[in-house]
Scaffold this active site. Structure first.
Site, PDB file in Angstrom:
ATOM      1  CG  HIS A  48       1.502 -27.054-113.944  1.00  2.86           C
ATOM      2  ND1 HIS A  48       0.700 -26.736-112.880  1.00  2.86           N
ATOM      3  CD2 HIS A  48       1.093 -26.239-114.955  1.00  2.86           C
ATOM      4  CE1 HIS A  48      -0.155 -25.784-113.213  1.00  2.86           C
ATOM      5  NE2 HIS A  48       0.072 -25.457-114.481  1.00  2.86           N
ATOM      6  NE  ARG A  73       4.981 -24.613-117.890  1.00  5.46           N
ATOM      7  CZ  ARG A  73       3.766 -25.116-118.045  1.00  5.46           C
ATOM      8  NH1 ARG A  73       2.881 -24.493-118.806  1.00  5.46           N
ATOM      9  NH2 ARG A  73       3.438 -26.253-117.462  1.00  5.46           N
ATOM     10  CG  ASP A  87      22.174 -14.882-113.582  1.00  4.22           C
ATOM     11  OD1 ASP A  87      22.338 -14.237-114.631  1.00  4.22           O
ATOM     12  OD2 ASP A  87      22.086 -14.353-112.458  1.00  4.22           O
ATOM     13  CD  GLU A 151      -1.303 -20.616-119.601  1.00  2.00           C
ATOM     14  OE1 GLU A 151      -1.379 -21.830-119.846  1.00  2.00           O
ATOM     15  OE2 GLU A 151      -0.443 -20.152-118.845  1.00  2.00           O
ATOM     16  CG  ASP A 177      -4.060 -23.117-117.472  1.00  2.00           C
ATOM     17  OD1 ASP A 177      -4.772 -23.416-116.499  1.00  2.00           O
ATOM     18  OD2 ASP A 177      -2.831 -23.235-117.466  1.00  2.00           O
TER      19      ASP A 177
HETATM   20  O1  LIG Z   1      -2.445 -24.854-120.324  1.00  2.00           O
HETATM   21  C1  LIG Z   1      -1.758 -25.804-120.720  1.00  2.00           C
HETATM   22  O2  LIG Z   1      -2.209 -26.783-121.354  1.00  2.00           O
HETATM   23  C2  LIG Z   1      -0.322 -25.763-120.454  1.00  2.00           C
HETATM   24  O3  LIG Z   1       0.199 -24.732-120.080  1.00  2.00           O
HETATM   25  C3  LIG Z   1       0.450 -27.050-120.525  1.00  2.00           C
HETATM   26  C4  LIG Z   1       0.223 -27.743-119.189  1.00  2.00           C
HETATM   27  O4  LIG Z   1       0.936 -27.103-118.182  1.00  2.00           O
HETATM   28  C5  LIG Z   1       0.433 -29.236-119.106  1.00  2.00           C
HETATM   29  O5  LIG Z   1      -0.468 -29.946-119.839  1.00  2.00           O
HETATM   30  C6  LIG Z   1       1.780 -29.771-119.237  1.00  2.00           C
HETATM   31  O6  LIG Z   1       1.816 -31.008-118.614  1.00  2.00           O
END
Ligand SMILES: O=C(O)C(=O)C[C@H](O)[C@@H](O)CO
Length: 254
Positions: A48, A73, A87, A151, A177
């Site tokens: 994100h 991530r 890598d 999630e 999520d």
């Molecule tokens: O579902 C979530 O909460 C995450 O996976 C973290 C988010 O991506 C986010 O809040 C990080 O800024």
């Protein structure tokens, strides 16, 4: 040269709490500031955040000498992306939206060379210190940490199966999520979401694996740690920067 020890992996396997911070700002400069702030780990986000591999490389360089172990991530459970991130030198990865044991097995396989997986071989990557770590291929998996994100409610229902997948070192519950999947979009601190997260953390622990979470609030952080979160991210740089800047501006412009 020696294969670097993965302090984060060994700590969570030994049951030592690891406090982390989320790097959503794709900058080696801010990452360097955070790496020396005293945290145990930093999450370098490419899901994100507008972040690409050359920048992840410089973020990984910027944490050397700090206290915080970097975890990258990836944007998706994709073997090509994982290969490239490994890598370039990441020893720990966080993989979003893992919905089943099968998807968790695919994530682990992407991090392992044959016959244990499908990771492609590179002789002179940064991971091997350009070929100088002679025993990299023998020992790399000992220092590799694979964290998967659970999630959605559907994935949480299968969390014991996901937790049992060999090579899954930890399960991170994505509160944002998860709250969306429960019908509470943008309410990760809704009491029903918090209750489900606490139960999820307990189930991950009971299944013999390690749970992690991200919080934006100290009281909630303490609550999830009490529930058993062993790798706990306690803030997001972009949010901290925005709120702090807003506050300073308000002092003069109100
Ligand atoms: O579902 C979530 O909460 C995450 O996976 C973290 C988010 O991506 C986010 O809040 C990080 O800024």
């Amino acid at each position: 040269m020696q294969l670097p020890k993965n302090s984060f992996k060994h700590a969570i396997h030994a049951g030592r709490q690891q406090i982390g911070f989320w790097c959503a700002i794709p900058s080696n400069y801010t990452t360097e500031i955070l790496a020396t702030a005293g945290f145990d780990w930093l999450l370098l986000d490419t899901e994100h955040a507008p972040n690409e591999l050359p920048n992840v490389h410089s973020q990984l360089q910027s944490v050397v000498g700090g206290t915080a172990h970097p975890i990258v991530r990836v944007p998706w459970n994709d073997s090509v992306t994982l290969k490239r991130v490994l890598d370039v030198g990441a020893q720990s990865v966080l993989i979003p939206m893992v919905q089943s044991a099968e998807e968790a097995r695919a994530a682990v396989a992407a991090t392992r060379y044959p016959p244990h997986g499908i990771r492609g071989y590179a002789s002179a990557s940064r991971a091997t210190q350009f070929g100088r770590i002679a025993d990299y291929c023998t020992h790399y998996a000992d220092e590799m940490c694979v964290l998967v994100q659970v999630e959605t409610i559907e994935a949480l229902e299968k969390v014991e199966e996901i937790a049992a997948v060999p090579g899954v070192d930890g399960i991170f519950i994505g509160p944002g999520d998860l709250s969306a999947s429960m019908g509470y979009l943008h309410q990760p601190a809704h009491p029903e979401v918090v209750a489900v997260i606490e139960q999820g953390i307990g189930r991950i622990r009971a299944a013999g694996n390690r749970a992690g979470i991200l919080v934006g609030d100290h009281a909630l952080g303490q609550r999830y740690i009490a529930a058993g979160s062993i790798f706990t991210a306690v803030g997001v740089d972009a949010a901290v920067f925005a709120r702090t800047a807003d506050g300073i501006a308000r002092q003069y412009k109100a």
